[in-house]
Design a protein around this motif. Structure first.
Motif, PDB file in Angstrom:
ATOM      1  N   PHE A 209      46.927  24.564  45.541  1.00  0.00           N
ATOM      2  CA  PHE A 209      46.393  25.926  45.693  1.00  0.00           C
ATOM      3  C   PHE A 209      47.259  26.653  46.725  1.00  0.00           C
ATOM      4  O   PHE A 209      48.043  26.012  47.442  1.00  0.00           O
ATOM      5  CB  PHE A 209      44.909  25.920  46.093  1.00  0.00           C
ATOM      6  CG  PHE A 209      44.597  25.290  47.423  1.00  0.00           C
ATOM      7  CD1 PHE A 209      44.531  26.054  48.578  1.00  0.00           C
ATOM      8  CD2 PHE A 209      44.369  23.914  47.532  1.00  0.00           C
ATOM      9  CE1 PHE A 209      44.250  25.469  49.809  1.00  0.00           C
ATOM     10  CE2 PHE A 209      44.092  23.325  48.762  1.00  0.00           C
ATOM     11  CZ  PHE A 209      44.031  24.103  49.902  1.00  0.00           C
TER      12      PHE A 209
ATOM     13  N   SER B 296      41.835  26.139  40.764  1.00  0.00           N
ATOM     14  CA  SER B 296      42.784  25.016  40.768  1.00  0.00           C
ATOM     15  C   SER B 296      42.196  23.816  40.017  1.00  0.00           C
ATOM     16  O   SER B 296      42.900  23.160  39.243  1.00  0.00           O
ATOM     17  CB  SER B 296      43.161  24.645  42.201  1.00  0.00           C
ATOM     18  OG  SER B 296      43.955  25.680  42.754  1.00  0.00           O
TER      19      SER B 296
ATOM     20  N   LEU C 188      46.112  28.248  39.205  1.00  0.00           N
ATOM     21  CA  LEU C 188      46.496  28.247  40.620  1.00  0.00           C
ATOM     22  C   LEU C 188      45.539  29.142  41.397  1.00  0.00           C
ATOM     23  O   LEU C 188      45.548  30.365  41.230  1.00  0.00           O
ATOM     24  CB  LEU C 188      47.941  28.757  40.795  1.00  0.00           C
ATOM     25  CG  LEU C 188      48.421  28.773  42.248  1.00  0.00           C
ATOM     26  CD1 LEU C 188      48.579  27.353  42.801  1.00  0.00           C
ATOM     27  CD2 LEU C 188      49.740  29.537  42.384  1.00  0.00           C
TER      28      LEU C 188
ATOM     29  N   ILE D 157      51.055  23.058  37.950  1.00  0.00           N
ATOM     30  CA  ILE D 157      49.708  23.342  37.431  1.00  0.00           C
ATOM     31  C   ILE D 157      49.689  23.144  35.911  1.00  0.00           C
ATOM     32  O   ILE D 157      50.749  23.103  35.269  1.00  0.00           O
ATOM     33  CB  ILE D 157      49.235  24.782  37.805  1.00  0.00           C
ATOM     34  CG1 ILE D 157      50.268  25.833  37.358  1.00  0.00           C
ATOM     35  CG2 ILE D 157      48.987  24.871  39.308  1.00  0.00           C
ATOM     36  CD1 ILE D 157      49.879  27.275  37.666  1.00  0.00           C
TER      37      ILE D 157
END
Ligand SMILES: Cc1cc2nc3c(=O)[nH]c(=O)nc-3n(C[C@H](O)[C@H](O)[C@H](O)COP(=O)(O)O)c2cc1C
Length: 334
Positions: free
Chosen positions: A67, A33, A38, A11
């Protein structure tokens, strides 16, 4: 910003949205996301594993970023079929699971066999170490301030986070009381590799909950949460309301003889009434002390961008500014 958590989960920003009953639907998880954090779908809000599979597919239609799914192991009136939920997670191609409540030990082989990274939410150093020992990849260290279940140790994050940093080898995010760039920078300073937010994400445009909930969060102060179910050793931090006052009256009356059945009406089936119908006095719903720091309802992207821009400013200007000022002062003396 790059940390062990951004690297582990692939991420952009070290910000996780904790699983939230009747809040963590695909809309919120995808928004988080897409904004570089996240996002996490709350597994048990979906009443069956089949519905969870559909929710995961719906989220995938809304984002191509990573995710996760939350699986909570708490005492409930009817135990859910966890292995079937895990099968739905695996078959949905989910690679990140946030576990919470009891230890996920018995489910670790199934999760690991599917190549899933597990971040376990814990409220103590000893449970964090246990999570590390059973093969969790990261932990979410949840202080006494948090919305939801803070455990029974009553340990605030000023102590819990540096203690976790002293003991843990795996990375951890700070959870509970996190709202903005100040929270993120403080969490990083105390040894965390990012932060997990619950309550703050409810007061966003994309959170698919009734407007009354968002307004109640903006209106509340840091003094407006209550701890319920202490006598059952299932403590939950909730936003005060008429239903919670009723619950606390029953708790005072029953004392140590309290049974979960005594408070059934104030704790069971409350979430849909609050989150969908906006009935703010229906009963106990989780909310953190951090409500005192929430003053607006931005989009998720505005919130996350603001946190990251302000964090950079705090680190580069405010914090290094102290050092620059010191070296200037030293130079002057010299
Ligand atoms: C309305 C609400 C519902 C929640 N439901 C869950 C849940 O089902 N499972 C879980 O693991 N945590 C749950 N949490 C806890 C959050 O994931 C997160 O750990 C917590 O909110 C962090 O504290 P904060 O609210 O101060 O940010 C919930 C929190 C809130 C506010």
């Amino acid at each position: 910003m790059k940390t062990a958590i951004t690297e582990m989960f692939g991420i952009e920003h070290p910000i996780v949205q904790g699983g939230m009953h009747y809040v963590g639907f695909a809309e919120l998880a995808a928004a988080v996301s897409n904004a570089g954090g996240l996002g996490i779908i709350t597994g048990l809000t979906q009443r069956t594993p089949e519905l969870l599979a559909k929710e995961v597919a719906r989220c995938r239609d809304m984002t191509n970023k990573p995710f996760g799914v939350n699986l909570t192991f708490l005492p409930t009136f009817n135990a859910p079929p966890y292995p079937e939920y895990i099968a739905a997670i695996r078959e949905g191609g989910i690679k990140i699971v946030e576990t919470a409540g009891r230890s996920p030990e018995q489910y670790m082989p199934a999760l690991k066999a599917a190549g899933i990274k597990v971040i376990h939410k814990c409220t103590s150093v000893r449970h964090s170490l246990k999570a590390e020992q059973i093969g969790c990849d990261a932990v979410s260290v949840d202080g006494f301030e948090c919305g939801g279940h803070p455990g029974e140790d009553d340990m605030p994050n000023m102590i819990l986070l540096p203690r976790a940093a002293e003991e843990l080898k795996i990375p951890f995010v700070a959870s509970g009381g996190m709202a903005d760039a100040r929270s993120l920078v403080a969490a990083l300073a105390m040894g965390a590799a990012g932060m997990n937010m619950g309550t703050r994400f409810i007061a966003t445009k994309e959170a698919p909950v009734h407007d009354n909930v968002k307004k109640a969060i903006v209106a509340a102060s840091e003094l407006d949460t209550r701890l319920v179910m202490r006598a059952l050793r299932n403590t939950e931090r909730v936003l005060k309301n008429a239903g919670v006052e009723r619950l606390l009256d029953i708790e005072r009356e029953r004392g140590s003889k309290l049974k979960i059945e005594d408070i059934h009406d104030e704790v069971a089936s409350v979430y849909p009434k609050v989150m969908i119908d906006g009935e703010m006095d229906a009963g106990a719903w989780s909310c953190g002390m951090v409500v005192g720091l929430i003053h607006d309802i931005p989009t998720v992207k505005e919130l996350i961008d603001r946190i990251m821009v302000d964090a950079e400013r705090i680190i580069r200007a405010r914090l290094t500014g102290f050092l620059d000022a010191e070296s200037k002062a030293t130079r002057k003396v010299a």
